[in-house]
Design an enzyme around this catalytic site. Structure first.
Site, PDB file in Angstrom:
ATOM      1  N   ASN A 109      85.790  41.050  48.567  1.00  0.00           N
ATOM      2  CA  ASN A 109      84.971  39.876  49.616  1.00  0.00           C
ATOM      3  C   ASN A 109      83.119  39.978  49.224  1.00  0.00           C
ATOM      4  O   ASN A 109      83.114  41.420  50.352  1.00  0.00           O
ATOM      5  CB  ASN A 109      85.704  39.301  50.238  1.00  0.00           C
ATOM      6  CG  ASN A 109      85.130  39.279  51.555  1.00  0.00           C
ATOM      7  OD1 ASN A 109      84.371  38.535  52.320  1.00  0.00           O
ATOM      8  ND2 ASN A 109      86.081  40.083  52.398  1.00  0.00           N
ATOM      9  N   PHE A 113      79.641  34.524  54.735  1.00  0.00           N
ATOM     10  CA  PHE A 113      79.829  33.698  56.352  1.00  0.00           C
ATOM     11  C   PHE A 113      79.406  32.551  55.978  1.00  0.00           C
ATOM     12  O   PHE A 113      78.852  31.633  56.038  1.00  0.00           O
ATOM     13  CB  PHE A 113      79.234  33.972  57.988  1.00  0.00           C
ATOM     14  CG  PHE A 113      79.374  35.441  58.202  1.00  0.00           C
ATOM     15  CD1 PHE A 113      80.770  35.883  58.582  1.00  0.00           C
ATOM     16  CD2 PHE A 113      78.342  35.766  59.333  1.00  0.00           C
ATOM     17  CE1 PHE A 113      81.376  36.886  58.546  1.00  0.00           C
ATOM     18  CE2 PHE A 113      79.287  37.261  60.176  1.00  0.00           C
ATOM     19  CZ  PHE A 113      79.859  37.938  59.714  1.00  0.00           C
ATOM     20  N   SER A 172      81.513  42.462  59.772  1.00  0.00           N
ATOM     21  CA  SER A 172      81.742  42.295  58.230  1.00  0.00           C
ATOM     22  C   SER A 172      80.523  42.753  57.553  1.00  0.00           C
ATOM     23  O   SER A 172      79.014  43.836  58.284  1.00  0.00           O
ATOM     24  CB  SER A 172      81.129  40.698  57.712  1.00  0.00           C
ATOM     25  OG  SER A 172      82.361  40.256  58.331  1.00  0.00           O
ATOM     26  N   ASN A 174      79.061  42.077  54.907  1.00  0.00           N
ATOM     27  CA  ASN A 174      78.482  41.301  54.143  1.00  0.00           C
ATOM     28  C   ASN A 174      77.702  40.553  54.602  1.00  0.00           C
ATOM     29  O   ASN A 174      76.203  39.647  53.777  1.00  0.00           O
ATOM     30  CB  ASN A 174      79.270  40.114  53.361  1.00  0.00           C
ATOM     31  CG  ASN A 174      80.226  40.412  52.437  1.00  0.00           C
ATOM     32  OD1 ASN A 174      80.713  42.281  52.172  1.00  0.00           O
ATOM     33  ND2 ASN A 174      81.390  40.610  52.792  1.00  0.00           N
ATOM     34  N   THR A 175      76.443  40.827  55.956  1.00  0.00           N
ATOM     35  CA  THR A 175      75.578  40.248  56.468  1.00  0.00           C
ATOM     36  C   THR A 175      75.036  41.005  56.771  1.00  0.00           C
ATOM     37  O   THR A 175      75.476  41.932  58.167  1.00  0.00           O
ATOM     38  CB  THR A 175      75.769  39.203  57.850  1.00  0.00           C
ATOM     39  OG1 THR A 175      76.735  38.050  56.818  1.00  0.00           O
ATOM     40  CG2 THR A 175      74.912  38.777  58.827  1.00  0.00           C
ATOM     41  N   LYS A 213      85.325  42.869  67.485  1.00  0.00           N
ATOM     42  CA  LYS A 213      85.961  43.383  66.191  1.00  0.00           C
ATOM     43  C   LYS A 213      85.064  44.190  65.358  1.00  0.00           C
ATOM     44  O   LYS A 213      83.995  44.267  65.492  1.00  0.00           O
ATOM     45  CB  LYS A 213      86.309  42.391  64.899  1.00  0.00           C
ATOM     46  CG  LYS A 213      86.471  43.055  63.649  1.00  0.00           C
ATOM     47  CD  LYS A 213      87.194  40.762  63.139  1.00  0.00           C
ATOM     48  CE  LYS A 213      87.870  41.560  61.800  1.00  0.00           C
ATOM     49  NZ  LYS A 213      88.703  40.498  60.822  1.00  0.00           N
ATOM     50  N   ASN A 242      88.407  45.344  61.126  1.00  0.00           N
ATOM     51  CA  ASN A 242      86.671  44.660  59.139  1.00  0.00           C
ATOM     52  C   ASN A 242      88.143  44.987  57.946  1.00  0.00           C
ATOM     53  O   ASN A 242      89.178  46.340  57.890  1.00  0.00           O
ATOM     54  CB  ASN A 242      86.009  44.401  59.349  1.00  0.00           C
ATOM     55  CG  ASN A 242      85.555  42.714  58.659  1.00  0.00           C
ATOM     56  OD1 ASN A 242      86.023  42.761  58.333  1.00  0.00           O
ATOM     57  ND2 ASN A 242      85.077  41.899  59.448  1.00  0.00           N
TER      58      ASN A 242
HETATM   59  C1  LIG Z   1      88.699  36.653  51.829  1.00  0.00           C
HETATM   60  C2  LIG Z   1      88.123  37.442  52.979  1.00  0.00           C
HETATM   61  C3  LIG Z   1      87.324  36.518  54.036  1.00  0.00           C
HETATM   62  C4  LIG Z   1      87.439  37.772  55.356  1.00  0.00           C
HETATM   63  N1  LIG Z   1      86.376  36.733  55.997  1.00  0.00           N
HETATM   64  C5  LIG Z   1      86.130  37.489  57.198  1.00  0.00           C
HETATM   65  C6  LIG Z   1      85.435  36.651  58.433  1.00  0.00           C
HETATM   66  O1  LIG Z   1      84.716  35.463  57.942  1.00  0.00           O
HETATM   67  N2  LIG Z   1      85.288  37.982  59.279  1.00  0.00           N
HETATM   68  C7  LIG Z   1      86.313  38.486  59.389  1.00  0.00           C
HETATM   69  O2  LIG Z   1      86.659  38.986  60.881  1.00  0.00           O
HETATM   70  N3  LIG Z   1      87.100  39.275  58.653  1.00  0.00           N
HETATM   71  C8  LIG Z   1      86.792  38.907  58.161  1.00  0.00           C
HETATM   72  N4  LIG Z   1      87.947  39.144  56.928  1.00  0.00           N
HETATM   73  C9  LIG Z   1      88.789  40.853  57.649  1.00  0.00           C
HETATM   74  C10 LIG Z   1      89.720  40.361  58.031  1.00  0.00           C
HETATM   75  O3  LIG Z   1      89.581  39.148  58.809  1.00  0.00           O
HETATM   76  C11 LIG Z   1      90.778  41.604  57.518  1.00  0.00           C
HETATM   77  O4  LIG Z   1      90.463  42.234  58.771  1.00  0.00           O
HETATM   78  C12 LIG Z   1      90.977  42.376  56.782  1.00  0.00           C
HETATM   79  O5  LIG Z   1      90.996  42.033  55.547  1.00  0.00           O
HETATM   80  C13 LIG Z   1      91.581  43.308  56.990  1.00  0.00           C
HETATM   81  O6  LIG Z   1      92.658  42.817  56.686  1.00  0.00           O
HETATM   82  P1  LIG Z   1      94.087  42.840  55.736  1.00  0.00           P
HETATM   83  O7  LIG Z   1      94.620  44.188  54.636  1.00  0.00           O
HETATM   84  O8  LIG Z   1      95.227  42.555  56.060  1.00  0.00           O
HETATM   85  O9  LIG Z   1      93.062  41.853  54.405  1.00  0.00           O
HETATM   86  C14 LIG Z   1      87.688  38.504  55.032  1.00  0.00           C
HETATM   87  C15 LIG Z   1      88.851  39.373  54.382  1.00  0.00           C
HETATM   88  C16 LIG Z   1      89.373  38.784  52.811  1.00  0.00           C
HETATM   89  C17 LIG Z   1      90.129  39.492  52.296  1.00  0.00           C
END
Ligand SMILES: Cc1cc2nc3c(=O)[nH]c(=O)nc-3n(C[C@H](O)[C@H](O)[C@H](O)COP(=O)(O)O)c2cc1C
Length: 362
Positions: A109, A113, A172, A174-175, A213, A242
């Site tokens: 992704n 934000f 993150s 993406n910022t 985080k 993350n």
């Molecule tokens: C589509 C998507 C959007 C995400 N958006 C955020 C976010 O806004 N803020 C954040 O701290 N992590 C975000 N994450 C990261 C997740 O919170 C997590 O740290 C990461 O996906 C690893 O966990 P997973 O493998 O169980 O998905 C996002 C993950 C995904 C897949």
């Protein structure tokens, strides 16, 4: 077939962003199965001074604008983290910006934000229905903000009265520039400013624990530096991790070259190794939330054994559906009892050394 299973099947056929929006709408309408989070004593624990009914939480990014947390609570998870929320509302990056890698059960992704902003979220959070469910609020900064530090301070001020804990997201991908805040110099400044305003503010009656985080792409040296700064300031815990900007060579999904953060099983080993390194650096002084690639009781248990007091997931629930938290908790219960631990906390970190030194295939 129940209505939730039917909707889940439809969502899996839609493009991932539409599926996400549909799911949030369904949850807002209260279309959700209900699973108890009130688990056996082995799964309950006290972390950050709060009682968690079970160690499994929904990670940030799912309920970005705090629209559906009252229903997510019913899925049987022990806690929910909403956000990332920024001071001003933000549209995020251009679509398409989220991609399924079906063969890898993974997601890339680059949302950037997208969220309704903190003022709007604060109104929703103040209508929180079920105070029994633990709620974290994850905060970040708007793209190209010229004042990142004061933005975090202000975001914290707005979110604190409504959150059981706050996660400061500096990881993150993406910022632009956000991950740079993980460098020692910038992190010290950020946490110094937060501490000054937050803990010295006499009007502040409740100060929820603050978590940081971090990214899985940090070196062990960088992790140790972050931990040292965290322990010096009033950070109560770390969320590891993350998404990753790396791409394991074993990835099969044809979207694997899309820019953005990778999540799901291909992130599991890397994020668990970084979790274990963080655990060893912390020497048990602050609790950790382990996140990255958890999709089963076994992977959740591995996070706990690597050093996580609590575990989160996101990607797996989009592939496996809403029953996942319940099935992981049932499995965890058995795994902990089979190992003759009294409770989940007894297993925390017992494999940390193994995971911290593990060679990860890339
Ligand atoms: C589509 C998507 C959007 C995400 N958006 C955020 C976010 O806004 N803020 C954040 O701290 N992590 C975000 N994450 C990261 C997740 O919170 C997590 O740290 C990461 O996906 C690893 O966990 P997973 O493998 O169980 O998905 C996002 C993950 C995904 C897949």
């Amino acid at each position: 077939m129940t209505i939730t299973n039917f909707l889940f099947k439809i969502a899996r056929k839609l493009d991932p962003e539409r599926a996400h929006l549909l799911t949030i709408q369904a949850l807002k309408l209260g279309i959700t199965p209900r699973y108890s989070n009130n688990s056996d004593e082995v799964l309950t624990s006290e972390v950050f001074g709060m009682k968690f009914q079970n160690p499994m939480g929904l990670a940030a990014g799912f309920d970005k604008s705090a629209e559906a947390f009252n229903s997510i609570d019913k899925l049987g998870c022990g806690f929910v983290e909403v956000g990332t929320l920024t001071l001003k509302p933000q549209a995020g990056n251009e679509r398409p910006r989220v991609f399924r890698l079906e063969e890898d059960q993974a997601i890339i992704n680059r949302y950037g934000f997208n969220n309704d902003g903190l003022s709007c979220a604060v109104k929703r959070l103040s209508k929180r229905k079920n105070p029994a469910g633990i709620l974290g609020v994850n905060i970040g900064i708007n793209k190209n903000s010229p004042t990142p530090i004061s933005d975090y301070v202000e975001a914290l001020r707005l979110a604190s009265p409504l959150a059981d804990y706050i996660t400061i997201n500096i990881s993150s991908p993406n910022t632009p520039g956000l991950r740079d805040l993980q460098s020692s110099e910038k992190l010290e400044k950020l946490l110094g400013a937060i501490e000054k305003s937050y803990f010295e503010n006499e009007g502040q009656t409740f100060t929820p624990p603050i978590l940081l985080k971090i990214a899985p792409d940090l070196t062990e040296k960088e992790i140790k530096e972050i931990v040292q700064i965290a322990l010096k300031t009033s950070v109560s815990g770390l969320v590891v991790s993350n998404t990753t900007v790396t791409r394991p060579t074993l990835l099969k999904g044809y979207k694997k070259t899309e820019p953005g953060g990778l999540s799901g099983p291909p992130l599991f080993e890397l994020s668990t190794k970084k979790l274990a390194q963080t655990y060893l650096a912390c020497k048990g002084k602050i609790p950790l939330i382990g996140v990255g690639g958890v999709d089963s009781a076994e992977t959740a248990y591995a996070k706990i054994r690597a050093g996580a007091s609590l575990v989160q997931l996101y990607t797996a629930v989009t592939y496996r559906g809403p029953r996942l938290f319940k099935s992981i908790n049932d499995g965890l219960d058995l795994l902990i009892k089979n190992d003759n631990f009294r409770n989940v906390q007894d297993a925390v970190g017992i494999d940390a050394k193994y995971w911290a030194d593990k060679k990860i295939l890339d």
